[in-house]
Design an enzyme around this catalytic site. Structure first.
Site, PDB file in Angstrom:
ATOM      1  N   CYS A  84       0.861  -1.184   0.000  1.00  0.00           N
ATOM      2  CA  CYS A  84       0.000   0.000   0.000  1.00  0.00           C
ATOM      3  C   CYS A  84       0.898   1.235   0.000  1.00  0.00           C
ATOM      4  O   CYS A  84       1.765   1.380   0.869  1.00  0.00           O
ATOM      5  CB  CYS A  84      -0.904  -0.008   1.236  1.00  0.00           C
ATOM      6  SG  CYS A  84      -1.904   1.482   1.394  1.00  0.00           S
ATOM      7  N   CYS A  87       0.239   3.273   3.445  1.00  0.00           N
ATOM      8  CA  CYS A  87       0.648   2.837   4.785  1.00  0.00           C
ATOM      9  C   CYS A  87       1.710   1.746   4.816  1.00  0.00           C
ATOM     10  O   CYS A  87       2.202   1.402   5.881  1.00  0.00           O
ATOM     11  CB  CYS A  87      -0.567   2.372   5.578  1.00  0.00           C
ATOM     12  SG  CYS A  87      -1.163   0.728   5.091  1.00  0.00           S
ATOM     13  N   CYS A 102      -7.740  -4.748 -19.174  1.00  0.00           N
ATOM     14  CA  CYS A 102      -8.531  -3.648 -18.622  1.00  0.00           C
ATOM     15  C   CYS A 102      -7.751  -2.342 -18.470  1.00  0.00           C
ATOM     16  O   CYS A 102      -8.337  -1.282 -18.366  1.00  0.00           O
ATOM     17  CB  CYS A 102      -9.149  -4.051 -17.285  1.00  0.00           C
ATOM     18  SG  CYS A 102      -7.949  -4.283 -15.970  1.00  0.00           S
ATOM     19  N   CYS A 133      -7.559  -1.082   1.679  1.00  0.00           N
ATOM     20  CA  CYS A 133      -6.447  -1.602   2.487  1.00  0.00           C
ATOM     21  C   CYS A 133      -6.962  -1.851   3.906  1.00  0.00           C
ATOM     22  O   CYS A 133      -7.597  -0.983   4.503  1.00  0.00           O
ATOM     23  CB  CYS A 133      -5.318  -0.580   2.511  1.00  0.00           C
ATOM     24  SG  CYS A 133      -4.005  -1.001   3.684  1.00  0.00           S
ATOM     25  N   CYS A 136      -5.126   0.794   6.549  1.00  0.00           N
ATOM     26  CA  CYS A 136      -5.364   2.249   6.555  1.00  0.00           C
ATOM     27  C   CYS A 136      -6.697   2.644   5.928  1.00  0.00           C
ATOM     28  O   CYS A 136      -7.017   3.827   5.874  1.00  0.00           O
ATOM     29  CB  CYS A 136      -4.219   2.973   5.848  1.00  0.00           C
ATOM     30  SG  CYS A 136      -4.207   2.756   4.055  1.00  0.00           S
ATOM     31  N   HIS A 139      -8.787   3.473  -0.368  1.00  0.00           N
ATOM     32  CA  HIS A 139      -9.380   2.869  -1.562  1.00  0.00           C
ATOM     33  C   HIS A 139      -8.267   2.387  -2.490  1.00  0.00           C
ATOM     34  O   HIS A 139      -7.336   3.138  -2.805  1.00  0.00           O
ATOM     35  CB  HIS A 139     -10.242   3.912  -2.280  1.00  0.00           C
ATOM     36  CG  HIS A 139     -10.757   3.472  -3.606  1.00  0.00           C
ATOM     37  ND1 HIS A 139     -11.823   2.603  -3.738  1.00  0.00           N
ATOM     38  CD2 HIS A 139     -10.347   3.775  -4.870  1.00  0.00           C
ATOM     39  CE1 HIS A 139     -12.050   2.398  -5.030  1.00  0.00           C
ATOM     40  NE2 HIS A 139     -11.168   3.088  -5.740  1.00  0.00           N
ATOM     41  N   HIS A 142     -11.363  -2.126  -7.251  1.00  0.00           N
ATOM     42  CA  HIS A 142     -12.533  -3.002  -7.127  1.00  0.00           C
ATOM     43  C   HIS A 142     -12.134  -4.432  -7.472  1.00  0.00           C
ATOM     44  O   HIS A 142     -11.116  -4.663  -8.123  1.00  0.00           O
ATOM     45  CB  HIS A 142     -13.658  -2.536  -8.064  1.00  0.00           C
ATOM     46  CG  HIS A 142     -14.230  -1.213  -7.682  1.00  0.00           C
ATOM     47  ND1 HIS A 142     -13.678  -0.009  -8.111  1.00  0.00           N
ATOM     48  CD2 HIS A 142     -15.292  -0.883  -6.885  1.00  0.00           C
ATOM     49  CE1 HIS A 142     -14.388   0.993  -7.604  1.00  0.00           C
ATOM     50  NE2 HIS A 142     -15.367   0.496  -6.859  1.00  0.00           N
ATOM     51  N   ASP A 146     -14.495 -11.997 -12.883  1.00  0.00           N
ATOM     52  CA  ASP A 146     -14.128 -12.448 -14.240  1.00  0.00           C
ATOM     53  C   ASP A 146     -12.618 -12.678 -14.384  1.00  0.00           C
ATOM     54  O   ASP A 146     -12.059 -12.559 -15.470  1.00  0.00           O
ATOM     55  CB  ASP A 146     -14.604 -11.429 -15.283  1.00  0.00           C
ATOM     56  CG  ASP A 146     -14.044 -10.034 -15.022  1.00  0.00           C
ATOM     57  OD1 ASP A 146     -13.211  -9.876 -14.089  1.00  0.00           O
ATOM     58  OD2 ASP A 146     -14.425  -9.097 -15.740  1.00  0.00           O
ATOM     59  N   ARG A 154     -10.731 -10.917 -10.153  1.00  0.00           N
ATOM     60  CA  ARG A 154      -9.864  -9.904 -10.777  1.00  0.00           C
ATOM     61  C   ARG A 154      -9.836  -8.677  -9.878  1.00  0.00           C
ATOM     62  O   ARG A 154     -10.777  -7.897  -9.851  1.00  0.00           O
ATOM     63  CB  ARG A 154     -10.377  -9.529 -12.174  1.00  0.00           C
ATOM     64  CG  ARG A 154      -9.587  -8.382 -12.820  1.00  0.00           C
ATOM     65  CD  ARG A 154      -9.971  -8.194 -14.290  1.00  0.00           C
ATOM     66  NE  ARG A 154     -11.376  -7.912 -14.496  1.00  0.00           N
ATOM     67  CZ  ARG A 154     -11.899  -6.684 -14.629  1.00  0.00           C
ATOM     68  NH1 ARG A 154     -11.121  -5.619 -14.576  1.00  0.00           N
ATOM     69  NH2 ARG A 154     -13.203  -6.530 -14.803  1.00  0.00           N
ATOM     70  N   CYS A 156      -8.850  -5.333  -9.544  1.00  0.00           N
ATOM     71  CA  CYS A 156      -8.505  -4.284 -10.502  1.00  0.00           C
ATOM     72  C   CYS A 156      -8.051  -3.066  -9.697  1.00  0.00           C
ATOM     73  O   CYS A 156      -8.880  -2.353  -9.126  1.00  0.00           O
ATOM     74  CB  CYS A 156      -9.759  -3.995 -11.320  1.00  0.00           C
ATOM     75  SG  CYS A 156      -9.516  -2.833 -12.635  1.00  0.00           S
TER      76      CYS A 156
HETATM   77 FE    FE Z   1      -2.811   1.022   3.509  1.00  0.00          FE
END
Ligand code: FE
Length: 169
Positions: A84, A87, A102, A133, A136, A139, A142, A146, A154, A156
Site C-alpha cells: 500500500c 501505509c 482492462c 487496504c 489504513c 481505496h 474493485h 471475471d 480480478r 482491478c
Molecule cells: Fe494502507
C-alpha cells in the site's frame, strides 16, 4: 556484560527503525508508514491530505480512479511485491498478477485474505465491490468475478496506490 547488552539494544532499535521505514519513498513525511506494523490506523483525511502526494490522496482517500493504461504497473510483469503506497501494508505478490486487457494492474488474489477489505459499492450506477487496504482503509480499486483460475477473481487496482518492490533489488 552490561555494555554488550546496551549495544545489542541500540543495534536492535536501529534495525527495527530501518525495517519499519524500509524502502519508503515518503519516510520523512509519513509517520504512519510501516511494512511491519499491521495495526489498524485511524487517521482522518485532513491529516492524510497533509502527508500524501495529491495523486495518491485523490485515489486513496476520495475513491478516485486513474485513467486506464496510464498507471505505472498495469503491464509490469517483474517479480516482486506490492505494498500500500499510503501505509506500507503488504497487499499482493507478482505471482498473483496477470495480464489483463482492462488497463489497470490486475491480481487474482491478495497476499493474505485479511490484507484487504471488501465493501459493496453502488456508485456511478454500477454494482461493484470496493477493495480497501485493511490497515489504513484507503481505496485501492474493485474486485470482479471475471478473473483467471484458481480464484476467478480480478482485483482491478490503481497503480498510484501501490508501491512495487522488485525481487533481488
Ligand atoms: Fe494502507
Amino acid at each position: 556484560m552490561k555494555t554488550t547488552f546496551f549495544f545489542s539494544v541500540i543495534f536492535g532499535l536501529s534495525f527495527l527503525t530501518n525495517c519499519t521505514n524500509a524502502q519508503n519513498p515518503m519516510n520523512n513525511k509519513n509517520p504512519y508508514y510501516s511494512r511491519i506494523d499491521t495495526h489498524h490506523l485511524n487517521v482522518k483525511n485532513d491529516e492524510w491530505k497533509k502527508i500524501l502526494p495529491s495523486e495518491i490522496y485523490s485515489i486513496a482517500r476520495v475513491q478516485g480512479t486513474e485513467f486506464a493504461f496510464s498507471g505505472k504497473y498495469w503491464k509490469t510483469d517483474v517479480k516482486g511485491d506490492y505494498y500500500c503506497a499510503v501505509c506500507g501494508n503488504h497487499l499482493f505478490k507478482s505471482t498473483a498478477k496477470f495480464a489483463s486487457s482492462c488497463g489497470w494492474p490486475s491480481f487474482f488474489e491478495s497476499i493474505r485474505p485479511d490484507a484487504v477489505k471488501y465493501t459493496p459499492d453502488h456508485t456511478h450506477g454500477m454494482d461493484r465491490t470496493e477493495v480497501t487496504c485493511s490497515r489504513c482503509d484507503s481505496h485501492l480499486g474493485h474486485v470482479f468475478d471475471d478473473g483467471p483460475l484458481p480464484t476467478r477473481k480480478r482485483f482491478c487496482m490503481n497503480s498510484a496506490v501501490l508501491e512495487f518492490e522488485p525481487e533481488n533489488k
